[in-house]
Design a protein around this motif. Structure first.
Motif, short mmCIF file in Angstrom:
data_model
loop_
_atom_site.label_atom_id
_atom_site.label_comp_id
_atom_site.label_asym_id
_atom_site.label_seq_id
_atom_site.Cartn_x
_atom_site.Cartn_y
_atom_site.Cartn_z
N PHE A 49 0.99 -1.22 0.11
CA PHE A 49 -0.01 -0.07 0.18
C PHE A 49 0.93 1.13 -0.01
O PHE A 49 1.89 1.24 0.75
N TRP A 50 0.38 2.38 -0.35
CA TRP A 50 0.88 3.87 -0.35
C TRP A 50 -0.20 4.39 0.32
O TRP A 50 -1.23 4.39 -0.40
N TYR A 51 0.08 5.09 1.61
CA TYR A 51 -0.63 5.95 2.31
C TYR A 51 -0.25 7.34 2.09
O TYR A 51 1.16 7.58 2.36
N LYS A 52 -0.99 8.28 2.25
CA LYS A 52 -0.61 9.48 2.19
C LYS A 52 -0.98 10.39 3.68
O LYS A 52 -2.28 10.07 4.09
N GLN A 53 -0.22 11.13 4.17
CA GLN A 53 -0.54 11.66 5.53
C GLN A 53 -0.12 13.38 5.31
O GLN A 53 0.89 13.72 5.81
N PRO A 54 -1.42 14.09 5.33
CA PRO A 54 -1.11 15.47 5.17
C PRO A 54 -0.89 16.02 6.43
O PRO A 54 -0.91 15.19 7.57
N PRO A 55 -0.53 17.29 6.64
CA PRO A 55 -0.42 17.94 8.05
C PRO A 55 -1.51 17.82 9.21
O PRO A 55 -1.09 17.61 10.18
N SER A 56 -2.79 17.56 8.59
CA SER A 56 -3.77 16.92 9.53
C SER A 56 -3.57 15.68 10.01
O SER A 56 -4.19 15.32 11.29
N ARG A 57 -2.68 15.03 9.49
CA ARG A 57 -2.21 13.57 9.99
C ARG A 57 -3.16 12.40 9.86
O ARG A 57 -2.92 11.54 10.38
N GLN A 58 -4.28 12.64 9.14
CA GLN A 58 -5.22 11.67 8.70
C GLN A 58 -4.53 10.86 7.66
O GLN A 58 -3.97 11.44 7.01
N MET A 59 -4.46 9.55 8.07
CA MET A 59 -3.63 8.51 7.12
C MET A 59 -4.57 8.13 5.84
O MET A 59 -5.96 7.44 6.14
N ILE A 60 -4.62 8.42 4.59
CA ILE A 60 -5.41 8.41 3.50
C ILE A 60 -4.71 7.46 2.56
O ILE A 60 -3.63 7.41 2.16
N LEU A 61 -5.55 6.15 2.24
CA LEU A 61 -5.12 5.33 1.30
C LEU A 61 -4.83 5.77 -0.27
O LEU A 61 -6.00 6.51 -0.45
N VAL A 62 -3.94 5.76 -0.65
CA VAL A 62 -3.65 6.10 -2.03
C VAL A 62 -3.80 5.04 -2.86
O VAL A 62 -4.52 5.15 -4.17
N ILE A 63 -3.33 4.03 -2.90
CA ILE A 63 -3.30 2.98 -3.92
C ILE A 63 -2.83 1.67 -3.14
O ILE A 63 -2.07 1.52 -2.03
N ARG A 64 -3.30 0.37 -3.65
CA ARG A 64 -2.97 -0.77 -3.27
C ARG A 64 -2.51 -1.82 -4.18
O ARG A 64 -3.24 -1.58 -5.35
N GLN A 65 -1.62 -2.75 -3.87
CA GLN A 65 -1.21 -3.61 -5.09
C GLN A 65 -1.49 -5.15 -4.56
O GLN A 65 -0.56 -5.24 -3.19
N GLU A 66 -1.95 -6.01 -4.88
CA GLU A 66 -1.99 -7.42 -4.70
C GLU A 66 -0.65 -8.13 -5.26
O GLU A 66 -0.46 -7.97 -6.40
N ALA A 67 0.46 -8.83 -4.39
CA ALA A 67 1.57 -9.47 -5.00
C ALA A 67 1.24 -10.59 -6.09
O ALA A 67 2.19 -10.65 -6.82
N TYR A 68 0.09 -11.14 -6.26
CA TYR A 68 -0.26 -12.18 -6.94
C TYR A 68 -0.72 -11.58 -8.52
O TYR A 68 -0.62 -12.40 -9.47
N LYS A 69 -0.86 -10.32 -8.63
CA LYS A 69 -1.14 -9.41 -9.93
C LYS A 69 0.08 -8.97 -10.50
O LYS A 69 0.80 -8.23 -9.95
N GLN A 70 0.31 -9.33 -11.62
CA GLN A 70 1.52 -8.81 -12.15
C GLN A 70 1.16 -7.43 -12.75
O GLN A 70 1.94 -6.62 -12.89
N GLN A 71 -0.06 -7.10 -13.26
CA GLN A 71 -0.38 -5.66 -13.57
C GLN A 71 -0.21 -4.66 -12.27
O GLN A 71 -0.55 -5.02 -11.22
N ASN A 72 0.40 -3.58 -12.68
CA ASN A 72 0.74 -2.52 -11.77
C ASN A 72 -0.72 -1.88 -11.45
O ASN A 72 -1.42 -1.43 -12.52
N ALA A 73 -0.92 -1.49 -10.27
CA ALA A 73 -2.02 -0.70 -10.00
C ALA A 73 -2.09 0.64 -10.42
O ALA A 73 -1.01 1.29 -10.39
N THR A 74 -3.19 1.42 -10.77
CA THR A 74 -3.18 2.73 -11.05
C THR A 74 -4.52 3.19 -10.41
O THR A 74 -5.53 2.53 -10.28
N GLU A 75 -4.54 4.53 -10.03
CA GLU A 75 -5.60 5.24 -9.60
C GLU A 75 -5.56 6.71 -10.04
O GLU A 75 -4.83 7.43 -9.34
N ASN A 76 -6.01 6.92 -11.11
CA ASN A 76 -6.16 8.21 -11.50
C ASN A 76 -4.51 8.69 -11.82
O ASN A 76 -3.89 8.13 -12.80
N ARG A 77 -4.20 9.70 -11.29
CA ARG A 77 -2.80 10.25 -11.54
C ARG A 77 -1.77 9.36 -10.71
O ARG A 77 -0.48 9.78 -10.90
N PHE A 78 -2.21 8.53 -10.00
CA PHE A 78 -1.29 7.67 -8.97
C PHE A 78 -1.01 6.16 -9.45
O PHE A 78 -2.21 5.48 -10.24
#
Lengths: 119, 114
Positions: A35-64
């Motif tokens: 996973f990639w999480y983003k934590q802005p100055p508010s310190r709320q941890m926000i999920l950006v993107i997730r990848q399952e190891a069994y999947k060969q295809q790279n995950a994408t979410e809009n600009r990420f």
């Protein structure tokens, strides 16, 4: 035990440009999630993107998007068309895919990369 | 759909005191995990609750304890507070169904121990 390493404590990018954040991990397991999480100055941890190891295809979410290299145990995050709102601390995290085991569902985090977006 | 909520948002305690932090899980989630995040560091896993039982624990002493209630909400209790307990405490909920591998975080409770 699994470890996650983020070797870039700080990164900066010009608005509208592309930046890549690096993450490597160490595990003896074959099935897991990243996973990639983003934590802005508010310190709320926000999920950006997730990848399952069994999947060969790279995950994408809009600009990420990610570049997942399982053999190299590398999981980098690419942010395209960077925006001022992307400025935050970014954490890479690992989670085992073990079933029914509570400890298998814990997240192991890296130390984070502070991303600055320059106008 | 209601997200993960935590209370209180901020707390100041003195060394030796006890504190209780609360977390309400996201709708449909049955598992709650707690993390401690010291300033400038990544979150560290404290423990996880599933079906009202502790279901995994990180490297934290027994004075860190918790509960999960039938409605899946959870409490984190810390006894005999130490200065090093000053941190952001994050609660995350997840489900054993569907996208159970994804944990969604609350806004955190900032604890300062003086």
């Amino acid at each position: 035990a699994q470890t996650v390493t983020q070797s870039q404590p700080e990164m900066s990018v010009q608005e509208a440009e592309t930046v890549t954040l690096s993450c490597t991990y160490d595990t003896s397991e074959s099935d897991y999630y990243l996973f990639w999480y983003k934590q802005p100055p508010s310190r709320q941890m926000i999920l950006v993107i997730r990848q399952e190891a069994y999947k060969q295809q790279n995950a994408t979410e809009n600009r990420f998007s990610v570049n997942f290299q399982k053999a190299a145990k590398s999981f980098s995050l690419k942010i395209s068309d960077s925006q001022l709102g992307d400025a935050a601390m970014y954490f890479c995290a690992y989670r085992s895919a073990g079933i029914s085991s509570g400890s298998a569902r814990q997240l192991t985090f890296g130390s984070g990369t502070q991303l600055t977006v320059l106008p | 759909e209601t997200g993960v909520t935590q209370s209180p948002t901020h707390l100041i305690k003195t060394r030796g005191q006890q504190v209780t932090l609360r977390c309400s899980s996201q709708s449909g989630h049955n598992t709650v995990s707690w993390y401690q995040q010291a300033l400038g560091q990544g979150p560290q896993f404290i423990f996880q609750y599933y079906r009202e039982e502790e279901n995994g624990r990180g490297n934290f002493p027994p004075r860190f304890s918790g509960l999960q209630f039938p409605n899946y909400s959870s409490e984190l209790n810390v006894n005999a507070l130490e200065l090093d307990d000053s941190a952001l405490y994050l609660c995350a909920s997840s489900s054993t169904q569907g996208t159970g591998q994804t944990q969604y975080f609350g806004p955190g409770t900032r604890l300062l121990v003086l």
